[in-house]
Design a protein around this motif. Structure first.
Motif, PDB file in Angstrom:
ATOM      1  N   PHE A 208       0.830  -1.210   0.000  1.00 41.55           N
ATOM      2  CA  PHE A 208       0.000   0.000   0.000  1.00 41.55           C
ATOM      3  C   PHE A 208       0.863   1.258   0.000  1.00 41.55           C
ATOM      4  CE2 PHE A 208      -3.752  -2.541   1.077  1.00 41.55           C
ATOM      5  CZ  PHE A 208      -4.738  -1.841   0.405  1.00 41.55           C
ATOM      6  N   SER A 209       1.981   1.212   0.718  1.00 44.96           N
ATOM      7  CA  SER A 209       2.861   2.378   0.755  1.00 44.96           C
ATOM      8  C   SER A 209       3.517   2.617  -0.598  1.00 44.96           C
ATOM      9  CB  SER A 209       3.930   2.185   1.837  1.00 44.96           C
ATOM     10  OG  SER A 209       3.345   2.058   3.116  1.00 44.96           O
ATOM     11  N   VAL A 210       3.986   1.543  -1.227  1.00 44.95           N
ATOM     12  CA  VAL A 210       4.680   1.673  -2.508  1.00 44.95           C
ATOM     13  C   VAL A 210       3.726   2.120  -3.607  1.00 44.95           C
ATOM     14  CG1 VAL A 210       5.883   0.375  -4.325  1.00 44.95           C
ATOM     15  CG2 VAL A 210       6.530   0.064  -1.938  1.00 44.95           C
ATOM     16  N   THR A 211       2.522   1.601  -3.602  1.00 46.02           N
ATOM     17  CA  THR A 211       1.551   1.972  -4.633  1.00 46.02           C
ATOM     18  C   THR A 211       0.919   3.329  -4.378  1.00 46.02           C
ATOM     19  OG1 THR A 211      -0.185   0.745  -3.445  1.00 46.02           O
ATOM     20  CG2 THR A 211       1.011  -0.426  -5.196  1.00 46.02           C
ATOM     21  N   GLY A 212       1.115   3.883  -3.184  1.00 42.50           N
ATOM     22  CA  GLY A 212       0.557   5.198  -2.877  1.00 42.50           C
ATOM     23  C   GLY A 212      -0.948   5.211  -2.749  1.00 42.50           C
ATOM     24  N   LYS A 213      -1.533   4.090  -2.352  1.00 42.29           N
ATOM     25  CA  LYS A 213      -2.994   3.993  -2.264  1.00 42.29           C
ATOM     26  C   LYS A 213      -3.513   4.128  -0.837  1.00 42.29           C
ATOM     27  CE  LYS A 213      -3.103   3.068  -6.679  1.00 42.29           C
ATOM     28  NZ  LYS A 213      -3.536   4.112  -7.634  1.00 42.29           N
ATOM     29  N   THR A 214      -2.674   4.531   0.083  1.00 36.85           N
ATOM     30  CA  THR A 214      -3.112   4.596   1.481  1.00 36.85           C
ATOM     31  C   THR A 214      -4.218   5.623   1.697  1.00 36.85           C
ATOM     32  OG1 THR A 214      -1.351   6.202   1.957  1.00 36.85           O
ATOM     33  CG2 THR A 214      -0.833   3.875   2.288  1.00 36.85           C
ATOM     34  N   ALA A 215      -4.215   6.688   0.905  1.00 40.40           N
ATOM     35  CA  ALA A 215      -5.232   7.735   1.074  1.00 40.40           C
ATOM     36  C   ALA A 215      -6.618   7.273   0.643  1.00 40.40           C
ATOM     37  CB  ALA A 215      -4.835   8.984   0.295  1.00 40.40           C
ATOM     38  N   LEU A 216      -6.692   6.190  -0.128  1.00 41.42           N
ATOM     39  CA  LEU A 216      -7.976   5.700  -0.626  1.00 41.42           C
ATOM     40  C   LEU A 216      -8.696   4.793   0.366  1.00 41.42           C
ATOM     41  CD1 LEU A 216      -6.961   4.873  -4.330  1.00 41.42           C
ATOM     42  CD2 LEU A 216      -7.952   6.995  -3.409  1.00 41.42           C
ATOM     43  N   LEU A 217      -7.998   4.404   1.432  1.00 42.00           N
ATOM     44  CA  LEU A 217      -8.592   3.499   2.404  1.00 42.00           C
ATOM     45  C   LEU A 217      -9.621   4.238   3.256  1.00 42.00           C
ATOM     46  CD1 LEU A 217      -5.336   1.642   3.553  1.00 42.00           C
ATOM     47  CD2 LEU A 217      -7.063   0.836   1.930  1.00 42.00           C
ATOM     48  N   TRP A 218     -10.635   3.504   3.708  1.00 38.53           N
ATOM     49  CA  TRP A 218     -11.705   4.113   4.495  1.00 38.53           C
ATOM     50  C   TRP A 218     -11.348   4.241   5.968  1.00 38.53           C
ATOM     51  CZ3 TRP A 218     -13.428   0.859   8.344  1.00 38.53           C
ATOM     52  CH2 TRP A 218     -13.156  -0.500   8.172  1.00 38.53           C
ATOM     53  N   ARG A 223      -2.803   4.787  11.754  1.00 38.31           N
ATOM     54  CA  ARG A 223      -3.270   4.225  13.023  1.00 38.31           C
ATOM     55  C   ARG A 223      -3.372   2.703  12.931  1.00 38.31           C
ATOM     56  NH1 ARG A 223      -5.991   6.341  17.367  1.00 38.31           N
ATOM     57  NH2 ARG A 223      -6.154   8.344  16.291  1.00 38.31           N
ATOM     58  N   ALA A 224      -3.851   2.203  11.798  1.00 32.43           N
ATOM     59  CA  ALA A 224      -3.974   0.751  11.618  1.00 32.43           C
ATOM     60  C   ALA A 224      -2.601   0.076  11.654  1.00 32.43           C
ATOM     61  CB  ALA A 224      -4.675   0.450  10.296  1.00 32.43           C
ATOM     62  N   VAL A 225      -1.588   0.725  11.075  1.00 30.38           N
ATOM     63  CA  VAL A 225      -0.243   0.151  11.066  1.00 30.38           C
ATOM     64  C   VAL A 225       0.318   0.062  12.479  1.00 30.38           C
ATOM     65  CG1 VAL A 225       2.134   0.533  10.326  1.00 30.38           C
ATOM     66  CG2 VAL A 225       0.266   0.836   8.711  1.00 30.38           C
ATOM     67  N   VAL A 226       0.097   1.111  13.279  1.00 30.26           N
ATOM     68  CA  VAL A 226       0.588   1.096  14.657  1.00 30.26           C
ATOM     69  C   VAL A 226      -0.114   0.000  15.466  1.00 30.26           C
ATOM     70  CG1 VAL A 226       0.749   2.412  16.803  1.00 30.26           C
ATOM     71  CG2 VAL A 226       1.220   3.523  14.617  1.00 30.26           C
ATOM     72  N   ILE A 227      -1.436  -0.116  15.291  1.00 31.37           N
ATOM     73  CA  ILE A 227      -2.184  -1.165  15.994  1.00 31.37           C
ATOM     74  C   ILE A 227      -1.705  -2.546  15.576  1.00 31.37           C
ATOM     75  CG2 ILE A 227      -4.468  -2.204  16.274  1.00 31.37           C
ATOM     76  CD1 ILE A 227      -5.660   0.592  16.032  1.00 31.37           C
ATOM     77  N   TYR A 228      -1.488  -2.727  14.260  1.00 30.85           N
ATOM     78  CA  TYR A 228      -0.986  -4.016  13.782  1.00 30.85           C
ATOM     79  C   TYR A 228       0.386  -4.322  14.367  1.00 30.85           C
ATOM     80  CZ  TYR A 228       2.110  -6.747  10.882  1.00 30.85           C
ATOM     81  OH  TYR A 228       3.079  -7.628  10.466  1.00 30.85           O
TER      82      TYR A 228
END
Length: 301
Positions: A208-218, A223-228
């Motif tokens: 997701f970071s490489v493709t640059g699609k993180t902004a499209l997530l709902w 925060r999700a990465v830190v929780i994971y």
């Protein structure tokens, strides 16, 4: 006629410190696999792995240099900064592994039975393999995030650690398939599930970071990465406790290496490798969790 779009070629791609490091990577990589292919030779799975590393890294490096020199990377629908940072870290890990494996299995001081010429080619290939690792490590050093700098996530310590975590997990998987007897107990299968789950999610984060699609997530990606990462620490803690108990406790396994265990085909050896790299990945996830509290994600660089 005046040009309004700027220069067509980006000379900084080959004249900047990072550009020079990439040119050295291309040179050292080409030299290494050419020496091996011409006279040095390779065999078995570990030799094939080394050749794959050198040719793969060479091809991607040429692609990166070409794209940056011609500005073609602006036409790609990926986060270029995240891509180059992630590849530099991955190439560093792969190249140092090949730089250790090739001389370990193929280089010898004497000429018998391979001949002095082949020996010399193998020694030269090993030297250039080491230089290749230094060149990739230099790029990681030059492009890593500095304090207070706004940069791509994969260039931060947390992002680079994601690549290392996935690489270490691959080593664990390699040891698992090498007759580790991981299906002997349900508790050991739980450890395999931990390794697999954390590896998959880590790869998804990198993708997701490489493709640059993180902004499209709902949901908020950072925060999700830190929780994971926190969850991965807990999962690896359980594996770090369970795996050694069911492998090296006398009730379930063997605290010492069996004397009749064949070298290279001993389940105890694979279990020891898995235990060591389990603790290594646990440490990496703990450090990742600590650093993830201090960064902000930038997906479009």
């Amino acid at each position: 006629m005046e040009s309004t779009g700027g220069p067509y070629l980006n000379t900084a791609a080959v004249t900047s410190p990072v550009g020079i490091a990439r040119l050295l990577q291309m040179t050292f990589g080409c030299t290494t696999f050419s020496l091996v292919a011409h006279q040095g030779g390779f065999s078995a799975a570990y030799g094939t792995f080394c050749m794959f590393v050198w040719t793969f890294c060479f091809a991607i490096t040429v692609f990166i240099i070409t794209c940056e020199f011609t500005h073609l990377h602006s036409c790609l629908s990926i986060s270029w900064g995240n891509f180059t940072a992630a590849f530099a870290m991955l190439a560093t890990l792969m190249s140092v592994t090949a730089a250790v494996i090739y001389p370990l299995y193929f280089v010898q001081l004497g000429c018998y039975p391979i001949g002095c010429e082949v020996r010399d080619f193998r020694i030269a290939a090993s030297v250039f393999a080491g230089l290749l690792f230094i060149a990739y490590a230099t790029e990681v050093f030059l492009t890593r995030a500095k304090p207070g700098q706004v940069t791509s996530y994969m260039a931060t310590v947390s992002g680079l650690l994601k690549i290392v975590q996935a690489f270490v997990a691959c080593i664990i998987f390699g040891a698992l398939v090498n007759d580790s007897q991981h299906g002997k107990y349900a508790a050991m299968q739980w450890c395999v599930a931990v390794y697999s789950f954390c590896f998959v999610v880590t790869v998804v984060v990198v993708a997701f970071s490489v493709t640059g699609k993180t902004a499209l997530l709902w949901f908020p990606f950072e925060r999700a990465v830190v929780i994971y990462t926190f969850g991965a620490v807990l999962l690896y803690v359980s594996a770090a406790v369970i795996w050694p108990v069911f492998c090296f406790d006398s009730k379930y396994g063997s605290p010492q290496r069996p004397s009749l265990c064949a070298k290279g085909r001993c389940p105890w050896d694979s279990q020891l490798v898995i235990a060591i790299f389990t603790y290594m990945n646990l440490l990496l996830y703990v450090v990742d969790l600590a650093y993830s509290q201090r960064i902000r994600f930038v997906s479009h660089l």
